[in-house]
Design a protein around this motif. Structure first.
Motif: not given
Lengths: 114, 112
Positions: B30-31, B33, B35, B45, B48, B50, B92, B100
């Motif tokens: 769904t996403a 990220q 880091y 982070q 992000l 999506r 995610v 995560l």
């Protein structure tokens, strides 16, 4: 920016002893997490916690592990008894909401089990 | 099993150069990220992105996402010494409740 504080930064204990890792999350955050990182490996999810309850835990969250946040104080991870394979850096994180939210991580507590 | 993986494992660039770190993942997400983790610190982070987005920018950082090839990239332009860190992608899935899935990271060294 918002900070998550972890105390202590390093803890050394003998195998079989109990240890409690403390985390002071961002003040208005509602969701709390523990992640485990063994040296040189990726960070792995242990557990998340909301409204006084564990919402989800991974296979790494053994029966010897427990979490709590009594009366809005520290969010803690307790390991009792500890094992050699528990040696790792444990990161606490918090977020305001869930699902695609930004997690704020602490600097970690290095746990050395002898 | 590792659900996200960065490459290369490590790289170095001279200050001012641009650099790109890649990430491949194995499941629907769904996403994703990105880091950054500096020595002795926790991850912070950066971006992000999506699953319905193809590109996201944050200052000198640009992330792309290609859901058909299940890959992402993070580009840093005009690198600085303080960009020296380990860069992780983290996926995610579903509602996930903050769960995560991190890769092992790419160690970036920026040489003055």
């Amino acid at each position: 920016g918002p900070k998550v504080l972890q105390i202590p930064s390093h803890q050394i204990i003998d195998m079989g002893q109990m240890v409690t890792l403390n985390c002071d999350p961002v003040s208005n955050h509602l969701y709390f997490y523990w992640y485990k990182q063994i040296l040189g490996q990726q960070m792995e999810f242990l557990v998340n916690f909301y409204n006084g309850k564990v919402m989800e835990k991974s296979k790494l969250f053994k029966d010897q592990f427990s979490v709590e946040r009594p009366d809005g104080s520290y969010f803690t991870l307790k390991i009792q008894p500890t094992a050699l394979e528990d040696s790792a850096v444990y990161f606490c994180a918090s977020s305001l909401g869930v699902s695609n939210e930004r997690l704020f991580f602490g600097h970690g507590t290095k746990l050395s089990v002898l | 099993s590792q659900l996200a993986e960065e490459n290369p494992w490590a790289l170095s660039v001279h200050e001012g150069e641009s650099v790109t770190v890649n990430c491949s993942y194995k499941t629907s997400i769904t996403a994703l990220q990105w880091y950054r983790q500096k020595s002795g610190e926790g991850p912070a982070q950066l971006i992000l992105i999506r699953s319905n987005e193809r590109e996201k920018r944050n200052g000198r950082l640009r992330a792309t996402l290609d859901t058909s090839s299940q890959s992402s990239s993070l580009s840093i332009t005009a690198t600085r010494c303080e960009d020296t860190a380990v860069y992780f992608c983290a996926t995610v899935r579903g509602s996930a409740l903050g769960r995560l899935h991190f890769g092992a990271g790419t160690q970036l060294i920026v040489i003055p």
